[in-house]
Scaffold this active site. Structure first.
Site, PDB file in Angstrom:
ATOM      1  N   ASP A   1       0.916  -0.905  -0.214  1.00  0.00           N
ATOM      2  CA  ASP A   1       0.063  -0.003   0.131  1.00  0.00           C
ATOM      3  C   ASP A   1       0.639   1.200  -0.018  1.00  0.00           C
ATOM      4  O   ASP A   1       1.925   1.189   0.572  1.00  0.00           O
ATOM      5  CB  ASP A   1      -0.904  -0.085   1.214  1.00  0.00           C
ATOM      6  CG  ASP A   1      -2.111   0.939   1.119  1.00  0.00           C
ATOM      7  OD1 ASP A   1      -2.408   1.438  -0.079  1.00  0.00           O
ATOM      8  OD2 ASP A   1      -2.570   1.116   2.090  1.00  0.00           O
TER       9      ASP A   1
ATOM     10  N   HIS B   1       2.488   3.219  -8.941  1.00  0.00           N
ATOM     11  CA  HIS B   1       2.268   1.678  -9.249  1.00  0.00           C
ATOM     12  C   HIS B   1       3.601   1.012 -10.058  1.00  0.00           C
ATOM     13  O   HIS B   1       4.066   0.123  -9.962  1.00  0.00           O
ATOM     14  CB  HIS B   1       0.978   1.487  -9.981  1.00  0.00           C
ATOM     15  CG  HIS B   1      -0.142   1.985  -9.114  1.00  0.00           C
ATOM     16  ND1 HIS B   1      -0.450   1.542  -7.837  1.00  0.00           N
ATOM     17  CD2 HIS B   1      -1.235   2.733  -9.613  1.00  0.00           C
ATOM     18  CE1 HIS B   1      -1.546   2.416  -7.594  1.00  0.00           C
ATOM     19  NE2 HIS B   1      -2.057   3.022  -8.631  1.00  0.00           N
TER      20      HIS B   1
ATOM     21  N   LEU C   1      10.074 -21.140  -5.151  1.00  0.00           N
ATOM     22  CA  LEU C   1       9.292 -20.143  -4.573  1.00  0.00           C
ATOM     23  C   LEU C   1       7.920 -20.086  -5.300  1.00  0.00           C
ATOM     24  O   LEU C   1       7.925 -20.090  -6.257  1.00  0.00           O
ATOM     25  CB  LEU C   1       9.927 -18.623  -4.395  1.00  0.00           C
ATOM     26  CG  LEU C   1       8.733 -17.453  -4.018  1.00  0.00           C
ATOM     27  CD1 LEU C   1       8.725 -17.582  -2.428  1.00  0.00           C
ATOM     28  CD2 LEU C   1       9.661 -16.094  -4.328  1.00  0.00           C
TER      29      LEU C   1
HETATM   30  C1  IPE Z   1      -5.368  -2.621  -0.249  1.00  0.00           C
HETATM   31  O1  IPE Z   1      -5.065  -1.115  -0.397  1.00  0.00           O
HETATM   32  C2  IPE Z   1      -5.510  -3.334  -1.431  1.00  0.00           C
HETATM   33  C3  IPE Z   1      -4.318  -3.378  -2.029  1.00  0.00           C
HETATM   34  C4  IPE Z   1      -2.988  -3.299  -1.699  1.00  0.00           C
HETATM   35  C5  IPE Z   1      -4.202  -4.097  -3.335  1.00  0.00           C
HETATM   36  P1  IPE Z   1      -6.162  -0.127  -0.448  1.00  0.00           P
HETATM   37  O2  IPE Z   1      -5.505   1.204  -0.696  1.00  0.00           O
HETATM   38  O3  IPE Z   1      -7.137  -0.428  -1.520  1.00  0.00           O
HETATM   39  O4  IPE Z   1      -6.901  -0.262   0.766  1.00  0.00           O
HETATM   40  P2  IPE Z   1      -7.734   0.799   1.793  1.00  0.00           P
HETATM   41  O5  IPE Z   1      -8.935   1.318   0.686  1.00  0.00           O
HETATM   42  O6  IPE Z   1      -6.837   2.104   2.049  1.00  0.00           O
HETATM   43  O7  IPE Z   1      -8.176   0.235   3.023  1.00  0.00           O
HETATM   44  C1  IPE Z   2      -1.579   0.049  -3.272  1.00  0.00           C
HETATM   45  O1  IPE Z   2      -1.385   1.612  -3.463  1.00  0.00           O
HETATM   46  C2  IPE Z   2      -1.734  -0.325  -4.576  1.00  0.00           C
HETATM   47  C3  IPE Z   2      -3.024  -0.603  -5.044  1.00  0.00           C
HETATM   48  C4  IPE Z   2      -4.115  -0.809  -4.244  1.00  0.00           C
HETATM   49  C5  IPE Z   2      -3.523  -1.309  -6.544  1.00  0.00           C
HETATM   50  P1  IPE Z   2      -2.511   2.610  -3.458  1.00  0.00           P
HETATM   51  O2  IPE Z   2      -2.754   2.871  -4.786  1.00  0.00           O
HETATM   52  O3  IPE Z   2      -3.459   2.234  -2.626  1.00  0.00           O
HETATM   53  O4  IPE Z   2      -1.819   3.934  -2.907  1.00  0.00           O
HETATM   54  P2  IPE Z   2      -2.358   4.910  -1.600  1.00  0.00           P
HETATM   55  O5  IPE Z   2      -2.770   4.164  -0.456  1.00  0.00           O
HETATM   56  O6  IPE Z   2      -3.603   5.574  -2.529  1.00  0.00           O
HETATM   57  O7  IPE Z   2      -1.062   5.762  -1.306  1.00  0.00           O
HETATM   58 MG    MG Z   3      -4.112   2.431  -0.505  1.00  0.00          MG
END
Ligand code: IPE
Ligand code: IPE
Ligand code: MG
Length: 244
Positions: A23, A40, A134
């Site tokens: 995240d 990303h 793995l």
């Molecule tokens: C969780 O991250 C999902 C992934 C890392 C793929 P999100 O950014 O979507 O989660 P929330 O919405 O903050 O809980």
């Molecule tokens: C995690 O990073 C990746 C996915 C959920 C695809 P985010 O896109 O949720 O990044 P933040 O949380 O908005 O910073």
């Molecule tokens: Mg996020």
């Protein structure tokens, strides 16, 4: 492997299965004044680092949360860009996965994915299937509740009676039926929540939260999480005295 063994990690107590909620990509990009998708892209490098760290430690299973059921609600542009990034990355990485004997697998509701994406992941699964160093499990269009609901539907379809429903049976109907539960769950970006990831499987996982955003995560931080895990006392409901 032993000659580069990271300091202060006990080989006998390395987890078999590590799961990661990757995240913070969007925030990382915003901090640089860039579009979210840039984060990303950068996040792919952290995936490489985590895979490499797992190999160096002899971890057997690494499960990465790449896209949740709820992430379908993001702006269409971001979803499209993520799907494209996924396809391009998988296509580019398969030869290197094979070289390092890494098997890639996907869990999640793949019917919701674009056709090109389904083709790519199924081809990657097929090409890496025999690899045994793995197992890299990518959770895509995945959520724990979706997985449990699907298991219940399949159990019902199989005509199981109420008496036959055991924890073991439910585990056997999950996407992860042949994968041991993760001992360690890592989440980056400072959020301390599960966001619908592996709900059943993390019943007794140790949780490790770090403020680092996913694109800043690297091998050394992965090792740090393992060291932290190794300092925990896993009691499974027993008393400390019973564990000693
Ligand atoms: C969780 O991250 C999902 C992934 C890392 C793929 P999100 O950014 O979507 O989660 P929330 O919405 O903050 O809980
Ligand atoms: C995690 O990073 C990746 C996915 C959920 C695809 P985010 O896109 O949720 O990044 P933040 O949380 O908005 O910073
Ligand atoms: Mg996020």
């Amino acid at each position: 492997m032993i000659e580069n063994w990271p300091e202060n990690i006990i080989p006998e107590r390395v987890p078999r299965h590590v799961a990661i909620i990757m995240d913070g990509n969007g925030r990382w990009a915003r901090q640089q004044g860039k579009e979210r998708i840039f984060g990303h892209f950068q996040g792919v490098e952290s995936v490489r680092e985590s895979v490499q760290a797992s190999i160096e430690l002899g971890i057997e299973y690494l499960t990465l949360y790449a896209f949740s059921t709820e992430n379908w609600n993001r702006p269409q542009d971001e979803v499209n860009a993520l799907m494209e990034l996924l396809v391009d990355t998988i296509l580019a990485e398969v030869p290197s996965l094979n070289e390092r004997r890494i098997r890639i697998r996907f869990i999640g509701d793949r019917h919701l994915l674009p056709q090109k994406c389904i083709q790519t992941i199924e081809e990657a699964e097929r090409l890496t299937m025999p690899n045994q160093q793995l197992q890299l499990i990518l959770a895509l269009s995945y959520s724990g509740r979706w997985e449990i609901a699907k298991a219940v539907r399949r159990i019902t379809e199989a005509g199981m009676s109420a008496q036959e429903i055991t924890e073991e049976l439910i585990s056997n109907f999950l996407e992860t039926s042949d994968i041991p539960d993760p001992e360690l769950l890592i989440r980056t970006s400072g959020e301390q929540r599960i966001s619908n990831f592996l709900l059943w499987q993390i019943a007794y996982a140790e949780l490790f939260f770090t403020d680092q955003l996913w694109p800043d995560f690297n091998k050394e931080l992965f090792f740090e999480a393992i060291r932290n895990y190794q300092g925990r006392e896993r009691r499974f409901g027993k008393t400390s005295e019973q564990i000693q």
